[in-house]
Design an enzyme around this catalytic site. Structure first.
Site, PDB file in Angstrom:
ATOM      1  N   HIS A 133       0.883  -1.111  -0.023  1.00  0.00           N
ATOM      2  CA  HIS A 133       0.067  -0.054  -0.043  1.00  0.00           C
ATOM      3  C   HIS A 133       0.878   1.254   0.195  1.00  0.00           C
ATOM      4  O   HIS A 133       0.631   2.159  -0.775  1.00  0.00           O
ATOM      5  CB  HIS A 133      -1.107  -0.164   1.200  1.00  0.00           C
ATOM      6  CG  HIS A 133      -1.946   1.209   1.097  1.00  0.00           C
ATOM      7  ND1 HIS A 133      -3.097   1.164   0.907  1.00  0.00           N
ATOM      8  CD2 HIS A 133      -1.763   2.511   1.698  1.00  0.00           C
ATOM      9  CE1 HIS A 133      -3.731   2.032   1.169  1.00  0.00           C
ATOM     10  NE2 HIS A 133      -2.822   2.872   1.613  1.00  0.00           N
ATOM     11  N   GLU A 134       1.826   1.370   0.825  1.00  0.00           N
ATOM     12  CA  GLU A 134       2.469   2.661   1.102  1.00  0.00           C
ATOM     13  C   GLU A 134       3.693   2.815  -0.276  1.00  0.00           C
ATOM     14  O   GLU A 134       3.836   3.751  -0.605  1.00  0.00           O
ATOM     15  CB  GLU A 134       3.319   2.603   2.441  1.00  0.00           C
ATOM     16  CG  GLU A 134       2.537   2.736   3.876  1.00  0.00           C
ATOM     17  CD  GLU A 134       1.632   3.596   3.611  1.00  0.00           C
ATOM     18  OE1 GLU A 134       1.913   4.656   3.090  1.00  0.00           O
ATOM     19  OE2 GLU A 134       0.402   3.374   4.252  1.00  0.00           O
ATOM     20  N   HIS A 137       1.641   4.615  -2.863  1.00  0.00           N
ATOM     21  CA  HIS A 137       1.728   5.944  -2.529  1.00  0.00           C
ATOM     22  C   HIS A 137       3.205   6.663  -2.751  1.00  0.00           C
ATOM     23  O   HIS A 137       3.392   7.737  -3.464  1.00  0.00           O
ATOM     24  CB  HIS A 137       1.594   6.390  -0.943  1.00  0.00           C
ATOM     25  CG  HIS A 137       0.372   6.331  -0.413  1.00  0.00           C
ATOM     26  ND1 HIS A 137      -0.793   7.070  -1.073  1.00  0.00           N
ATOM     27  CD2 HIS A 137      -0.202   5.626   0.599  1.00  0.00           C
ATOM     28  CE1 HIS A 137      -1.972   6.531  -0.516  1.00  0.00           C
ATOM     29  NE2 HIS A 137      -1.590   5.879   0.478  1.00  0.00           N
ATOM     30  N   HIS A 140       3.633   6.628  -6.828  1.00  0.00           N
ATOM     31  CA  HIS A 140       2.805   7.666  -7.336  1.00  0.00           C
ATOM     32  C   HIS A 140       3.547   8.994  -7.163  1.00  0.00           C
ATOM     33  O   HIS A 140       3.514   9.858  -7.965  1.00  0.00           O
ATOM     34  CB  HIS A 140       1.343   7.547  -6.621  1.00  0.00           C
ATOM     35  CG  HIS A 140       0.380   8.674  -7.183  1.00  0.00           C
ATOM     36  ND1 HIS A 140      -0.846   8.585  -6.810  1.00  0.00           N
ATOM     37  CD2 HIS A 140       0.448   9.454  -8.261  1.00  0.00           C
ATOM     38  CE1 HIS A 140      -1.705   9.221  -7.401  1.00  0.00           C
ATOM     39  NE2 HIS A 140      -0.929   9.788  -8.502  1.00  0.00           N
TER      40      HIS A 140
END
Length: 343
Positions: A133-134, A137, A140
């Site tokens: 998940h991290e 981020h 991105h």
């Protein structure tokens, strides 16, 4: 007014609610499955948070997690893999718990350098999902910072959870494709089902509550505690169905939801989740063309409206299609869990 800053049409908000309403029977079916699996005579609202499947006792050390995440994200292509490796090798990640370190996990950084990821890695499957998940981020931010001038680098909240959730969905699909152990498979499916319940359904219910309360105020209704309690109870009944006990305490839950104290903010969790599921499915289904479009989205920052950025990646949030695709997967997962419980 609240949506205008990010150039999001009001129809996107309304379309989300309309689309989820069409799939409420699936949530009612999931509630019935929960009741059966927990073996209770009456299912209360608090029972929604009881684990359906005992946590799979699977240790996942950090090195294994890194390799698994890389393999799961292999469909993203070489450029994405190179960015992941840059993060692993370049000191982007603070991995383990430490004295004085804050809890949780997040990704942050500045325009002038690479992003940083804070973890509290605990050596289990949940920690591995948090890593994926991290990193979503982080990559991105890395691509937007690298490919956009400073004024367009910072992506808006509407798309902020898309890349991270897309990574989680790809990791989930990878793990489900590899495991043959029924207990582990049930645990993973339960994890996935709960994401749908808590993010797509629950956050949409929150969004509908906020919308309805706003309309009441516009129409001159006095927003007394009794009025707000009644509306919140009505929506819980609508979303979770007749097969659950609505304890009176749930009526006042709205008071403690922090997102209600922001203006029309919470719906973006649901739209972001739907977009991420649709993107992950497209990447797995179409391969290189979908990946090229997705990398373009990651590199876009805020150079276009978030709706147009997602359209460029192949997901049109002005239609019901992404939500329908996501909730169709939810239905498939419920069906598989029902079959697993027969054995």
């Amino acid at each position: 007014q609240a949506l205008d800053d990010d150039n999001i049409p009001v129809s996107v908000y309304e379309t989300l609610i309309d689309a989820v309403h069409q799939y409420l029977p699936l949530m009612h079916r999931y509630v019935a499955l929960r009741k059966k699996m927990l073996g209770v005579e009456k299912l209360h609202m608090y029972d929604l948070y009881a684990p359906l499947v005992k946590e799979a006792d699977i240790a996942v050390d950090y090195e294994t997690a890194k390799e698994t995440v890389k393999k799961a994200l292999a469909p993203m292509g070489k450029d994405y893999q190179d960015a992941l490796q840059a993060g692993f090798d370049g000191g982007w990640i603070d991995v383990y718990e430490n004295e004085g370190k804050r809890g949780g996990a997040y990704s942050w950084g500045t325009y002038s350098g690479h992003p940083y990821v804070l973890l509290n890695y605990a050596g289990n499957i949940n920690s591995m999902f948090t890593l994926a998940h991290e990193l979503g981020h982080a990559v991105h931010s890395y691509r937007s910072n690298r490919d956009q001038p400073t004024v367009y680098r910072d992506y808006v909240i509407f798309v902020a959870e898309v890349a991270s959730t897309c990574n989680e969905a790809l990791l989930m699909e990878y793990l489900l494709g590899k495991t043959t152990d029924k207990k582990e498979r049930a645990y993973l499916i339960n994890h996935f089902l709960e994401q749908f319940r808590t993010t797509l359904y629950r956050q949409t219910m929150f969004a509908e509550f906020e919308l309805n309360v706003g309309r009441m105020a516009q129409e001159g209704t006095s927003l007394t505690p009794e009025v707000l309690n009644a509306e919140y109870r009505r929506l819980n009944r609508l979303y979770f169905g007749e097969n659950i006990v609505l304890d009176h305490e749930i009526d006042t839950e709205w008071m403690r939801i922090p997102h209600f104290y922001y203006n029309y903010y919470v719906f973006q969790y649901a739209t972001g989740y739907a977009a991420a599921i649709a993107l992950s499915r497209r990447i797995l289904r179409e391969g290189t063309p979908a990946v090229k479009d997705y990398i373009g989205f990651l590199s876009g920052g805020c150079s276009k409206s978030p709706i147009d950025l997602l359209k460029g990646a192949g997901v049109d949030m002005s239609t019901t299609k992404p939500v329908e695709e996501a909730l169709s997967l939810f239905g498939e997962l419920i069906g598989e869990m029902e079959e697993l419980m027969k054995d």
